[in-house]
Structures are given as structure tokens and as C-alpha cells.
Design a protein around this motif. Structure first.
Motif, PDB file in Angstrom:
ATOM      1  N   VAL B 148      44.475  -9.675  56.789  1.00  0.00           N
ATOM      2  CA  VAL B 148      44.963  -8.758  55.419  1.00  0.00           C
ATOM      3  C   VAL B 148      43.953  -7.884  55.202  1.00  0.00           C
ATOM      4  N   PHE B 149      42.823  -8.296  55.159  1.00  0.00           N
ATOM      5  CA  PHE B 149      41.625  -7.206  54.727  1.00  0.00           C
ATOM      6  C   PHE B 149      41.523  -6.169  55.464  1.00  0.00           C
ATOM      7  N   LYS B 150      41.960  -6.283  56.921  1.00  0.00           N
ATOM      8  CA  LYS B 150      41.681  -5.331  57.919  1.00  0.00           C
ATOM      9  C   LYS B 150      42.611  -4.324  57.901  1.00  0.00           C
ATOM     10  N   ARG B 151      43.918  -4.965  57.591  1.00  0.00           N
ATOM     11  CA  ARG B 151      45.063  -3.965  57.285  1.00  0.00           C
ATOM     12  C   ARG B 151      44.928  -3.208  56.153  1.00  0.00           C
ATOM     13  N   ARG B 152      44.594  -3.563  54.972  1.00  0.00           N
ATOM     14  CA  ARG B 152      44.109  -2.853  53.855  1.00  0.00           C
ATOM     15  C   ARG B 152      43.125  -2.044  53.971  1.00  0.00           C
ATOM     16  N   TYR B 153      42.173  -2.234  54.764  1.00  0.00           N
ATOM     17  CA  TYR B 153      40.903  -1.438  55.046  1.00  0.00           C
ATOM     18  C   TYR B 153      41.486  -0.163  56.052  1.00  0.00           C
ATOM     19  N   TYR B 154      42.347  -0.411  56.938  1.00  0.00           N
ATOM     20  CA  TYR B 154      42.871   0.584  57.707  1.00  0.00           C
ATOM     21  C   TYR B 154      43.726   1.544  56.881  1.00  0.00           C
ATOM     22  N   ARG B 155      44.615   0.815  56.174  1.00  0.00           N
ATOM     23  CA  ARG B 155      45.644   1.506  55.173  1.00  0.00           C
ATOM     24  C   ARG B 155      44.546   2.635  54.261  1.00  0.00           C
ATOM     25  N   VAL B 157      41.641   3.816  54.696  1.00  0.00           N
ATOM     26  CA  VAL B 157      40.918   4.752  55.475  1.00  0.00           C
ATOM     27  C   VAL B 157      41.915   5.913  55.802  1.00  0.00           C
ATOM     28  N   LEU B 158      43.214   5.522  56.224  1.00  0.00           N
ATOM     29  CA  LEU B 158      44.086   6.501  56.792  1.00  0.00           C
ATOM     30  C   LEU B 158      44.821   7.209  55.528  1.00  0.00           C
ATOM     31  N   GLY B 159      44.703   6.371  54.420  1.00  0.00           N
ATOM     32  CA  GLY B 159      45.214   7.178  53.253  1.00  0.00           C
ATOM     33  C   GLY B 159      44.294   8.455  52.488  1.00  0.00           C
ATOM     34  N   MET B 160      43.111   8.280  53.083  1.00  0.00           N
ATOM     35  CA  MET B 160      42.066   9.151  52.584  1.00  0.00           C
ATOM     36  C   MET B 160      42.187  10.595  53.125  1.00  0.00           C
ATOM     37  N   LYS B 161      42.137  11.622  52.046  1.00  0.00           N
ATOM     38  CA  LYS B 161      42.357  13.025  52.413  1.00  0.00           C
ATOM     39  C   LYS B 161      41.352  13.833  52.849  1.00  0.00           C
TER      40      LYS B 161
END
Lengths: 205, 169
Positions: B148-155, B157-161
Motif C-alpha cells: 500500500v505504501f509503495k503504491r501511494r509513494y509511486y502515485r 512521485v508520478l503525480g509531481m509536476k
């Protein structure tokens, strides 16, 4: 903090939690030492159950009381033997340095089984009878301990330095050794000094 | 001294002497009985003590047994004193009392040890099952939390502009 750092923190936290969960089973497998020094306490108390009012100036045919006690801190329930011995000033005491008991024959004995952390205590009532005074010497021929009479024939000379005829009633502690299947002197003894005095007769004028 | 008189004196002497020998023989016999009783009682009490130690090691509460052993020890000590004072009959009686209590205590200790061992094994199984269950639960829980943590972490990071720095590069 990148993902690798988070992974390390997670792994460490999980390991700690796993160890906590496994602790009860680990406790059954890994022997934990109870630690601490193993020893026995040995004491003698006066007639009021305190470390005071010990009999000192004793007279013939009078009854005196002391309490002898043992405290067990050996880590297991122990089997003790307490010898009651009587001596004059010249007879040998136990030697604690070389763990040697007194060579004198015991008059009386107690046997006690004491739980680890527990204590045991017994009353010792003693009476001196058949005592003969002869100038600067005195002979105690019989000691009654807890209603049992023992012939002793203990002779004492007048101690001019301390002004008295001195004797000592002392107690030796022995411990049963399971490995050797015998009692061994536990290197502890306690005693009380006694000054044998004459019966004073008061005559009305 | 005439023959009949001498015979009478001899007979009386023999009768008197026999009394002494009979008394001595009885005294020796009662001493032997006392020694046997004392040795037997000492052995039984030690054996009972060792059984109590085994029960204690198995995790049993041996307080009650120690009370019985103290009674046996009390009789044994009094028996030893009576023997030293030459009262062999009393010594044998007290030693037998000590022996009887010792036998009872030993039997009770063996029973107590067996029941303590059974309880200990039961407790051990419960603990082991509980531990294994706990370890599995913690492992699975950690794994799930990590995912769960990893998924949120990637989300995150990927959501960063991408940001433009102040020097315009």
C-alpha cells in the motif's frame, strides 16, 4: 528519503514485530539465566524475635529462648541441616576460611526444607542443669535443649579479662548436595556467648 | 562345696548371666532396628526431596510438598537425637513416621510433576501456535502495508509536476 530507505525502515520494523510475536516461543527454547548470586541467610534472634535481648548472663535451671532461622536464595528449594553445638572458650569453632565445621559433636539438630525465596525459623529453648562451681572453674554437665537432655561435661576457667565463665551456644548450617548425595557444611554459623553465673541467694535481714 | 550346692550356685549364676546376655542381645537388636529404620527414613526423605526438585523443575507449585517434607524432616531429626541419646525404640518409631510421610510426599511429587509436565506441554503448544500465528500475521501485515505504501509513494512521485528553476535552465 527515497524508496530504498523506506524499504530498510519497513524491513527493520517488521523484524522487530516478528521477534516480539515469537518471543514466548523463543523463551521456551533459549534458556535465560535468572542471574543473581546464590546464597543462604542464617541468623539467630533473641527471645523477642529481634536482634537484641540475647541471653548472656545465664543461671542454672533457668530456661532461655532464641530463634534460629534460614533464608533460601539458592534458586531452588533446598534441604538444610542445622546443628546445635556447645563449647567453652578453648574448643574449636568452625573455620569459615577453609569451610571446615567445628569438630565438636552436635547436641541437637533441625532439618528444614525451604523454598527458594522462603524462610524457615525454629525456637531453641535451653536450660543448663547439673552445673558445678569450684573456685575459678565451672563445669556444665548437662544441657537441656527443647526438652532433650544432653550430657556435655564442658569445663570453663574464670576469664579475668572479661570477668566470667564463658561458653558459646552456636549453630552450624549444612546444605544437602544433590550431586554428592550428602550434607556439606554451608560455611555459615552463628552463635551466642553465655556467661555462666551462680544462683544468687538473697537472705532477708 | 558339696555337689548339689555347687550345682545350684552354678545354675543360679547361669540364670543371672543369661538375663544379662538376653538384655544385651535385645539392646543390640533394638539398636540394629533403629539403625535400619533411620537409614531407610533418610534415604526415603532424600528421594522425596529429589522428586520435589523434579516437580519444581517441571513448573509445579511445591509449597504443600515442602510442608510435608518439613514434617518428615522434623521426625527424622528427632529420631537422630533419640538414637544419639540411646533411646533406640523411640528412634525407630520416629524414623518410621518420617519414612511414611516421605513415601507419601514422594508419590505426591511424582503425580504433581506429571500433571505439571502435561500443563507445561499444553502451555508450550499454545504459545508456539500463538507465536507462529503472530509471526505469520505480522509478516503478511507488513507485506500488505508495504505494498500500500509503495503504491501511494509511486502515485505521489508520478503525480509531481516538473518545476522550472529560477535561472531559466
Amino acid at each position: 528519503m527515497d524508496l530504498e530507505d523506506y524499504r530498510t525502515v519497513f524491513a527493520a520494523g517488521s523484524l522487530v514485530l516478528v521477534l516480539i510475536a515469537a518471543a514466548p516461543t523463543l523463551g521456551l527454547i533459549v534458556p535465560f539465566s535468572s542471574g543473581g548470586e546464590r546464597f543462604s541467610e542464617f541468623w539467630v534472634l533473641g527471645s523477642n524475635h529481634m536482634a537484641e535481648d540475647y541471653p548472656f548472663n545465664v543461671r542454672v535451671d533457668e530456661s532461655y529462648n532464641v530463634f534460629v532461622g534460614v533464608g533460601n536464595h539458592m534458586g531452588v528449594s533446598s534441604y538444610y541441616l542445622v546443628y546445635v553445638k556447645f563449647r567453652n572458650q578453648t574448643q574449636t569453632l568452625p573455620n569459615a576460611t577453609i569451610s571446615e565445621p567445628s569438630p565438636l559433636a552436635p547436641l541437637y539438630e533441625f532439618r528444614a526444607f525451604v523454598k527458594d525465596g522462603g524462610t524457615w525459623e525454629a525456637r531453641v529453648t535451653f536450660i543448663f542443669s547439673d552445673v558445678s562451681f569450684n573456685g575459678d572453674s565451672v563445669s556444665v554437665n548437662r544441657v537441656i535443649i527443647n526438652d532433650e537432655a544432653f550430657a556435655v561435661g564442658a569445663f570453663s576457667r574464670w576469664d579475668s579479662e572479661h570477668n566470667g565463665f564463658y561458653y558459646q551456644l552456636f549453630f552450624e548450617l549444612w546444605l544437602y548436595n544433590v550431586a554428592s548425595q550428602s550434607f556439606r557444611f554451608h560455611n555459615r554459623f552463628v552463635g551466642i556467648w553465655l556467661n555462666m553465673t551462680r544462683q544468687l541467694l538473697y537472705v532477708e535481714a | 562345696v558339696s555337689g548339689p550346692k555347687f550345682s545350684l550356685v552354678l545354675l543360679m549364676s547361669l540364670v543371672l548371666a543369661s538375663q544379662f546376655f538376653i538384655f544385651e542381645t535385645f539392646a543390640e537388636a533394638s539398636k540394629d532396628v533403629a539403625v535400619l529404620a533411620l537409614t531407610g527414613a533418610e534415604g526415603v526423605v532424600v528421594s522425596a526431596y529429589q522428586a520435589v526438585l523434579r516437580a519444581e523443575e517441571a513448573g509445579a507449585n511445591v509449597s504443600g510438598l515442602l510442608v510435608r517434607l518439613n514434617e518428615a524432616g522434623g521426625f527424622l531429626a528427632r529420631s537422630r537425637i533419640a538414637y544419639d541419646l540411646g533411646d533406640f525404640e523411640e528412634a525407630a518409631g520416629l524414623a518410621n513416621s518420617s519414612r511414611n510421610i516421605g513415601v507419601e510426599a514422594e508419590n505426591a511429587a511424582v503425580e504433581l510433576k506429571d500433571s505439571a509436565f502435561f500443563e507445561r506441554m499444553q502451555r508450550m503448544w499454545f504459545m508456539m501456535i500463538g507465536s507462529i500465528f503472530g509471526v505469520v500475521l505480522v509478516s503478511l501485515g507488513s507485506f500488505w502495508v508495504w505494498r500500500v505504501f509503495k503504491r501511494r509513494y509511486y502515485r505521489r512521485v508520478l503525480g509531481m509536476k516538473p518545476e522550472v528553476s529560477s535561472d531559466g535552465s
